[in-house]
Design an enzyme around this catalytic site. Structure first.
Site, short mmCIF file in Angstrom:
data_model
loop_
_atom_site.label_atom_id
_atom_site.label_comp_id
_atom_site.label_asym_id
_atom_site.label_seq_id
_atom_site.Cartn_x
_atom_site.Cartn_y
_atom_site.Cartn_z
N SER A 42 -29.91 -3.60 76.90
CA SER A 42 -30.96 -2.73 76.37
C SER A 42 -31.49 -3.27 75.05
O SER A 42 -30.82 -4.02 74.35
CB SER A 42 -30.40 -1.32 76.15
OG SER A 42 -29.98 -0.74 77.36
N PRO A 60 -37.55 0.85 83.23
CA PRO A 60 -37.72 1.09 81.80
C PRO A 60 -37.49 2.55 81.44
O PRO A 60 -37.83 3.46 82.21
CB PRO A 60 -39.18 0.69 81.56
CG PRO A 60 -39.85 0.99 82.87
CD PRO A 60 -38.83 0.66 83.93
N GLY A 61 -36.92 2.79 80.29
CA GLY A 61 -36.76 4.15 79.77
C GLY A 61 -37.25 4.23 78.34
O GLY A 61 -38.23 4.89 78.02
N ARG A 62 -36.55 3.49 77.47
CA ARG A 62 -36.92 3.44 76.06
C ARG A 62 -38.38 3.03 75.88
O ARG A 62 -39.10 3.57 75.02
CB ARG A 62 -36.00 2.44 75.36
CG ARG A 62 -36.18 2.33 73.87
CD ARG A 62 -35.50 1.06 73.34
NE ARG A 62 -34.22 0.81 73.97
CZ ARG A 62 -33.05 1.13 73.45
NH1 ARG A 62 -32.99 1.76 72.29
NH2 ARG A 62 -31.93 0.84 74.08
N ARG A 77 -27.39 7.04 67.06
CA ARG A 77 -27.54 5.61 67.26
C ARG A 77 -27.18 4.77 66.02
O ARG A 77 -26.55 3.71 66.16
CB ARG A 77 -28.95 5.27 67.72
CG ARG A 77 -29.28 5.82 69.10
CD ARG A 77 -30.63 5.34 69.61
NE ARG A 77 -30.60 3.91 69.91
CZ ARG A 77 -31.18 2.99 69.16
NH1 ARG A 77 -31.86 3.31 68.08
NH2 ARG A 77 -31.10 1.72 69.51
N TYR A 107 -24.42 2.07 66.88
CA TYR A 107 -24.87 0.69 67.04
C TYR A 107 -25.36 0.04 65.75
O TYR A 107 -25.79 -1.11 65.79
CB TYR A 107 -26.06 0.62 68.03
CG TYR A 107 -25.93 1.40 69.30
CD1 TYR A 107 -26.97 2.23 69.73
CD2 TYR A 107 -24.79 1.31 70.08
CE1 TYR A 107 -26.88 2.95 70.91
CE2 TYR A 107 -24.68 2.02 71.26
CZ TYR A 107 -25.72 2.84 71.67
OH TYR A 107 -25.63 3.55 72.82
N CYS A 163 -19.76 15.48 57.79
CA CYS A 163 -18.64 15.02 56.97
C CYS A 163 -18.18 13.63 57.40
O CYS A 163 -17.03 13.43 57.82
CB CYS A 163 -17.49 16.02 57.06
SG CYS A 163 -17.88 17.60 56.28
N GLU A 164 -19.06 12.68 57.33
CA GLU A 164 -18.78 11.29 57.67
C GLU A 164 -19.61 10.39 56.74
O GLU A 164 -20.80 10.61 56.57
CB GLU A 164 -19.20 10.98 59.11
CG GLU A 164 -18.52 11.80 60.19
CD GLU A 164 -17.13 11.29 60.51
OE1 GLU A 164 -16.78 10.18 60.07
OE2 GLU A 164 -16.41 12.01 61.22
N TYR A 212 -32.90 8.21 73.49
CA TYR A 212 -31.47 8.26 73.22
C TYR A 212 -31.07 9.14 72.04
O TYR A 212 -29.87 9.31 71.80
CB TYR A 212 -30.89 6.84 73.04
CG TYR A 212 -31.03 6.03 74.30
CD1 TYR A 212 -30.21 6.28 75.39
CD2 TYR A 212 -32.01 5.05 74.42
CE1 TYR A 212 -30.37 5.57 76.57
CE2 TYR A 212 -32.17 4.33 75.58
CZ TYR A 212 -31.34 4.59 76.66
OH TYR A 212 -31.50 3.89 77.83
#
Length: 482
Positions: free
Chosen positions: A236, A315-317, A358, A362, A389-390, A419
């Site tokens: 992708s 295709p999607g994105r 995302r 990623y 909290c990250e 996504y």
């Protein structure tokens, strides 16, 4: 959801000449600013969207989705037609799926690719013709396969020996016949994030090229299964055609070998076509991708003296990515001295990794603009972060925003159509935002947002219905009514 450590080594982008501009490569075609500097999407001011629907808010430009679908379908049909072949284009539902979006893409001539029973249910609820659906997935359950066969799904992509025999038993029991493709891993390593590459050897999808002939032979000996072709997807968010061309060469070689056992009408080469997330990104235009991939298939077929099969793509994105913009409200800002030469302004918004996972998954990069006004303030290096909290709860890792960005400002992040909604979660009990579609100067909710009461309703430890006091709005949500 716990985020992996986020690298702080992201290159600092160059400061833009104008921190108010809307680069065409990442914003919907109709995006603009009005005479007051307010961002306008689909003919509607972003501030009006905030007032009506609250924030965070997923905004999807229907015309942009339809325009991308028409352009993509025309590109692949033209490329295939030049070699006497036909092309079918599936919309990859995993990018963004709702009943409305299914209707949009099918009205534009697409088929739809689903990969779970839930996605199949959404497509069917939208009124999709089951014959125009394809079913993917590496672990389709007996129940999912039973349902797919029951409704007369167009094709099922087989991913393992167990799944092959599982489906064979179902069609025998039902005295049915089902068209299938076999997913193969071509061994091509796509130039993308490791988690997005799907055709290298050490991953969960498909049969190896070496094992595929035996699997096809088994399919062909079963009366209930009809082998219609091979399927290969290399990953992708890929720019360029080199990986697609190399994969096509390897898969056509297998296709030619399998022709000795009977006709193979279809070759499905998947999707994975990249889009621009930041102004400096330079994705390959869909017309060039279509021509390059189809020409590569035709050349490989010519070398082997075989006809070009009908081709399919997924295709999607590339269809929904650019159509989406997420709106947030700024809550706090905080300058942080990184080193002697670098200060970064942390801009906290009312969403985060719950509505866009995302960047945490990623290291995905996005851009951002103030949407409620323009500013003449000098741009400063900023990091847009969420409320979770990250430390890895990052929405936009590095962006130059006007130095006077302040609490209450409306912030817009473009290219969030793919996504983000699909991966949305309720970490820290933050309700998921609604999705609003824009067309013709009108806005309508196509997926309702959640409230805290919605989340409490799933808690089996409660002995009574949540009280009115617990029915807290979703962040700064005003109303979701149309």
């Amino acid at each position: 959801m716990s985020a992996a450590p986020q690298s702080r080594a992201t290159p600092v982008p160059a400061a833009p000449d104008d921190a108010n501009d809307l680069p065409a490569s990442v914003w919907p075609e109709a995006a603009e600013r009005d005479e007051h500097g307010v961002l306008v999407l689909g003919g509607i001011r972003a501030t009006a969207l905030r007032e009506r629907f609250g924030t965070p808010l997923y905004v999807l430009d229907e015309d942009e989705v339809r325009r991308a679908a028409r352009r993509t379908l025309a590109a692949f049909r033209s490329a295939a037609g030049a070699h006497g072949a036909q092309a079918r284009v599936y919309y990859a539902g995993k990018a963004f799926l709702s009943t409305e979006v299914v209707r949009w893409v099918m009205e534009e001539g697409f088929a739809v690719d689903v990969c779970t029973g839930g996605e199949l249910a959404v497509a069917l609820a939208a009124g999709a013709d089951p014959a125009r659906l394809g079913f993917h997935g590496n672990n389709k359950s007996v129940r999912e396969l039973e349902r797919a066969v029951e409704v007369g799904i167009g094709s099922i992509v087989l991913d393992s020996w167990i799944e092959l025999e599982r489906l064979a038993a179902i069609v025998e029991r039902r005295d049915a016949r089902q068209a299938v493709l076999l997913r193969v891993s071509s061994g091509v390593h796509a130039e993308t994030h490791d988690f997005l590459a799907t055709a290298h050897e050490d991953q969960k999808f498909g049969f190896t090229l070496e094992d595929a002939p035996a699997a096809v032979a088994r399919i062909r000996e079963l009366d209930g299964l009809e082998f219609t072709g091979l399927h290969c997807h290399i990953g992708s968010q890929i720019f360029g055609t080199a990986g697609f061309r190399e994969s096509a060469a390897r898969v056509v070689e297998l296709h030619a070998e399998l022709l000795a056992g009977g006709d193979i009408p279809v070759l499905n080469l998947g999707g994975g076509f990249g889009i621009a997330y930041r102004p400096e990104d330079d994705p390959t235009p869909i017309e060039a991708l279509a021509t390059g991939i189809v020409d590569a298939v035709a050349q490989e077929c010519a070398v082997r003296g075989i006809p070009v099969p009908h081709l399919a793509f997924e295709p999607g994105r590339a269809i929904v990515g650019k159509a989406g913009v997420t709106l947030y409200e700024v809550g706090t800002t905080k300058p942080v001295q990184v080193d002697d030469a670098l200060t970064r302004l942390y801009v906290s918004v009312d969403g985060g990794m719950s509505d866009n996972a995302r960047p945490a998954l990623y290291g995905a990069q996005y851009s951002a603009r103030i949407a409620s006004r323009t500013s003449d303030a000098d741009p400063v290096l900023a990091r847009v972060v969420g409320k979770h909290c990250e430390s890895g709860d990052i929405v936009v890792d590095a962006e130059h925003l006007p130095g006077d960005v302040a609490p209450g400002d409306l912030l817009a992040v473009p290219a969030t159509g793919a996504y983000c909604f699909s991966l949305a979660n309720t970490y820290n009990y933050v309700p998921r935002p609604p999705v609003v579609a824009l067309r013709g100067g009108e806005a309508r909710v196509i997926v309702r947002g959640e409230t805290v009461d919605d989340l409490l309703a799933r808690d089996a430890g409660l002995t009574a219905t949540p009280t009115e006091g617990n029915d807290m709005p979703r962040m700064s949500q005003r109303s979701e009514t149309t």
